[in-house]
Write an enzyme that holds these catalytic residues in place. Structure first.
Site, PDB file in Angstrom:
ATOM      1  N   HIS A 102      -6.055  -2.972  14.214  1.00 32.18           N
ATOM      2  CA  HIS A 102      -4.710  -2.437  14.183  1.00 32.18           C
ATOM      3  C   HIS A 102      -4.406  -1.191  14.946  1.00 32.18           C
ATOM      4  O   HIS A 102      -5.428  -0.810  15.615  1.00 32.18           O
ATOM      5  CB  HIS A 102      -4.624  -1.901  12.228  1.00 32.18           C
ATOM      6  CG  HIS A 102      -5.766  -0.625  12.223  1.00 32.18           C
ATOM      7  ND1 HIS A 102      -5.387   0.575  12.529  1.00 32.18           N
ATOM      8  CD2 HIS A 102      -7.035  -0.789  11.872  1.00 32.18           C
ATOM      9  CE1 HIS A 102      -6.146   1.290  12.209  1.00 32.18           C
ATOM     10  NE2 HIS A 102      -7.285   0.527  11.827  1.00 32.18           N
TER      11      HIS A 102
ATOM     12  N   ASP B 241     -11.077  -1.656   1.602  1.00 37.20           N
ATOM     13  CA  ASP B 241     -10.333  -0.394   1.815  1.00 37.20           C
ATOM     14  C   ASP B 241      -9.461  -0.656   3.156  1.00 37.20           C
ATOM     15  O   ASP B 241     -10.222  -0.553   4.474  1.00 37.20           O
ATOM     16  CB  ASP B 241     -11.014   1.060   2.019  1.00 37.20           C
ATOM     17  CG  ASP B 241     -11.381   1.563   0.694  1.00 37.20           C
ATOM     18  OD1 ASP B 241     -10.512   1.181  -0.093  1.00 37.20           O
ATOM     19  OD2 ASP B 241     -12.345   2.378   0.621  1.00 37.20           O
ATOM     20  N   LEU B 242      -8.300  -0.872   3.347  1.00 41.98           N
ATOM     21  CA  LEU B 242      -7.536  -1.557   4.023  1.00 41.98           C
ATOM     22  C   LEU B 242      -7.724  -0.595   5.666  1.00 41.98           C
ATOM     23  O   LEU B 242      -7.531   0.556   5.242  1.00 41.98           O
ATOM     24  CB  LEU B 242      -6.098  -1.679   3.940  1.00 41.98           C
ATOM     25  CG  LEU B 242      -5.082  -2.248   4.909  1.00 41.98           C
ATOM     26  CD1 LEU B 242      -5.753  -3.789   5.148  1.00 41.98           C
ATOM     27  CD2 LEU B 242      -3.724  -2.171   4.479  1.00 41.98           C
ATOM     28  N   ASP B 243      -8.171  -1.048   6.695  1.00 43.11           N
ATOM     29  CA  ASP B 243      -8.258  -0.250   7.821  1.00 43.11           C
ATOM     30  C   ASP B 243      -9.021   0.954   7.690  1.00 43.11           C
ATOM     31  O   ASP B 243      -9.207   1.658   8.568  1.00 43.11           O
ATOM     32  CB  ASP B 243      -6.743   0.374   8.290  1.00 43.11           C
ATOM     33  CG  ASP B 243      -5.945  -0.860   8.385  1.00 43.11           C
ATOM     34  OD1 ASP B 243      -6.142  -1.916   8.588  1.00 43.11           O
ATOM     35  OD2 ASP B 243      -4.491  -0.413   8.481  1.00 43.11           O
ATOM     36  N   GLU B 244     -10.300   0.656   6.773  1.00 41.42           N
ATOM     37  CA  GLU B 244     -11.214   1.856   6.697  1.00 41.42           C
ATOM     38  C   GLU B 244     -12.523   1.347   6.931  1.00 41.42           C
ATOM     39  O   GLU B 244     -13.495   1.949   6.668  1.00 41.42           O
ATOM     40  CB  GLU B 244     -11.064   2.448   5.363  1.00 41.42           C
ATOM     41  CG  GLU B 244      -9.814   3.226   5.001  1.00 41.42           C
ATOM     42  CD  GLU B 244      -9.839   4.388   5.672  1.00 41.42           C
ATOM     43  OE1 GLU B 244     -10.949   5.365   6.089  1.00 41.42           O
ATOM     44  OE2 GLU B 244      -8.571   4.833   6.283  1.00 41.42           O
TER      45      GLU B 244
END
Lengths: 282, 282, 282, 282
Positions: free
Chosen positions: D190, D224-227
């Protein structure tokens, strides 16, 4: 050979470049640099024009009244600067020296066209350093209860020393909106990480998160801490081999160079601010 | 909304920005971008002005005669381009595909405002690749004895396909001065190392030397191999952990992005050449 | 908590990592960092092993004899260092201060684990600077006719001050092979451009050539000027907007950070040299 | 010449490097690369050891039982990989092609030691692209109401194609925790900006904010999106001259190279994950 620089921002419309350059040309000015930018979304035209004062048919004092009519016609915000002006910087620091020493060294080395007559700190620690460079040092402690008094003292010093620019060289206190409205422009530096970690110990948290890049951001200070118009940013690679101490050291290096670049852009009148962002004609 | 772009270089003198912008303004043109540069050593003024054609009072065909008078008066070299023109690129390759495929992909993705109707190679290997993209492929072997004939064929193809720009996408042959004088502009890409290693196997020698950085340089091709005006450069870090194969891979990545950027700058008419160097109004 | 570091290079063979780590382990040492590299072309194995001295069963003085047997068996070149040693640096300068001040500042800030008791210069200019930091300053003029005498004086000072590392912080004189053979390691810094410009005024020539990137290279000094083993390199972007003065300023910034990194790597015993190149276990 | 690689993480204790290297050595293995890292805060030791299988005294199938005893003794999490294994990648995409084509191109060019037998998309658009490369394409629409069914189909395909690694090459859907627990490792890419802008239109908002740097982050996908654990990051400079379209284009370039590097590190077994972060032995 001194030059003059006009910084202009106004609603976009046809013929602006022609109008501005015709103004300079009509008084026999020779444009050295001209840089323009249009922000279509904001409907704004922004321009920086620098011209040689040699042979220019207007005296310095006559330029402002002469340009005012043009500026009014195009609804411009504008500033006029002369290259031989020597803006006066106040450095604000706490205990860390890396940004402070770097700026002083660059000023002494002729890299920053400015004087640094004043250092303000909320700690007494750096007074010997200031003294060794012959710079006045004012220790103004800041406590939550007496912040207003401290800011009054700070503002008085800025006025007394005729300061044109405040540089927060790792000054670890938040400035009030009231002070910012009364002070000259204030440039701040802070660390940047991807993702960002707000709050305390950012390098420690960046280390825990295993980030691969850290950086620094220089911006004009606003009431929203660290949310002011960005002037300059840069980053450096890190890896699991870097300890927290390494991140701090690398971060310091980034802060030094990014802050120095931002101060330089400001002093060379390359920065225009609008809508909480900047155009940097670098 | 199509725009027109003037690229102008001429002896430096007062009033040039005013003259150029007044020309656009006098026909109701709205300047979108204007970028100027003065090279005091060369005594040269260089400018790129782009303006909106909507509402402009001159037909396209009328601009050249209208501007010619101004250009003559300031002794300018100049070019006029329209943003809706679609320049025709010939890609020249040998056997490697990384630059070739990258440029084709970018063109298909809309990143490069151009057509790619022609691939010329001194090897037959890439014909299936060309065919899969529907691009004509001409295999022209080059041997020392028949180089002149090969170049005649190449020039004929450039003419037949009405080519505006040649991109040497890892074409491993030297072009003669004669061909370069007759061909449209030619952009080349080559590896760069610090220090530089001329001759064969540069990555192998850079590895032996233990360099910490490798890069790529895109430039206009001239008779002096790899000595033409530099358009773009970039570098990447390497270490002892990188094998020669790693250097080659990283070098390829640099070549791809640097060549793509250079081609893009050229297609957007951002590059002015003078005295074997460039101004890139990026 | 002090640690010991072994730097080992020897002909590659099976079992080297096992042998080295078994040696540490057999005396209850806890390895903190272990980094190995094999150069298949050179047939060499290179290793850096750092272990905690706490709980280690050998006294410091016993380590050398204990390891000597192992080293002999694997035909190793090797060095042993302790983290609480404080190497003594001599800074050699001419008139420029940027590298000198940067190194002193970093040493004072705790970034460089070393002492700086001595500055040698071929000019008198920097004496007040040295004095302000309490560092001894020796002005040794160098003329072609009396170079040998000057070098004898320099070597005597290195011995007198028990110097472990010489850093040429913009010392604009070539060192003789004779001096280099008798002196401790010498680290030098020089500008780098793509392509490289040998000789005088490199920034001026880089500007004339229109390069888009400039950089700096730190290396161990050898008789072949600027051809010694490279320790570190870095670059920065430039454009036609940068004057020669800007290139010089940006080049100075690169020289400062690249030299500081190289000195740091050396002081932390991260650099192994072989066949005129380095492995940097950074 | 095939090699074996052990990835080991375990509680830190004395003698681990010695133990691991003695294991390889005892069966006459020649260590090619050995890289270790200790995270003192986590109390963890992490190691990657790669050794030549030629002359190694254990058959491949014997290595696992042989090492199990050692692993148990040091409470290790561990993986064993062979360099001539050819992991099978499933690319998941939506409509954008830049990451997808880049990975396919690199795989064809021999840069990624893997096969790509499967593309899954929630849109039909890229089927011709997949077909042109001879890769199976499965269009699985995803709607909020039928997400569970879609994921069941996806999992079935991963099993059917014996997929070892999922790469989300701009797959614009969130994966459920349930799918992630059942799927092989998943790498995502991302955009990154300083500061970060969550939610829709990040480049538009970065443009509005006037950021000077944008980048990309590749990480293992978690609920956890993008984590998830960060594998690789990189950035590129932008300025007010860059339109939103320019930011998107530059962002795409970053996404391509960062994702490709991350996939490569994973395929070469250079990445260890612990406590939501990575050690990348690059």
């Amino acid at each position: 050979m001194p030059s003059a620089t006009l910084l202009v921002s106004c609603p976009d419309q046809k013929g602006l470049v022609a109008k501005l350059s015709a103004f300079i040309h009509s008084y026999d000015g020779n444009i050295i640099h001209a840089d323009h930018h249009t922000d279509p979304e904001a409907g704004l035209f922004l321009s920086r024009i620098e011209w040689d004062l040699q042979g220019f048919q207007l005296e310095r004092a006559e330029i402002i009244p002469a340009f005012s009519g043009i500026a009014r016609g195009i609804q411009a915000n504008w500033e006029l600067h002369f290259s031989d002006a020597c803006p006066r910087i106040a450095l604000w620091a706490s205990k860390q020296t890396h940004c402070l020493l770097d700026l002083i060294w660059r000023q002494r080395a002729g890299e920053l066209p400015a004087e640094i007559p004043l250092i303000i700190s909320n700690h007494p620690d750096l007074e010997p350093t200031a003294r060794s460079f012959g710079i006045d040092y004012h220790h103004i402690p800041v406590s939550p209860d007496h912040k207003a008094e401290a800011e009054a003292q700070q503002l008085a010093l800025l006025q007394q020393y005729q300061i044109d620019l405040v540089v927060l060289a790792k000054y670890m206190q938040v400035l009030s909106g009231s002070l910012l409205r009364q002070a000259p422009p204030v440039i701040n530096i802070h660390h940047s990480t991807l993702p960002a970690f707000a709050g305390a110990n950012p390098y420690h948290r960046a280390h825990q998160r295993g980030v691969k890049i850290i950086g620094a951001t220089a911006h004009y200070a606003t009431e929203d801490l660290d949310e002011g118009p960005i002037i300059e940013q840069d980053v450096v690679r890190v890896s699991h081999r870097d300890t927290v101490a390494d991140l701090i050291r690398k971060g310091r290096d980034m802060e030094r160079v990014v802050l120095a670049r931002a101060v330089r852009y400001h002093l060379e009148n390359r920065v225009l601010v609008y809508q909480n962002k900047t155009v940097v004609f670098a």
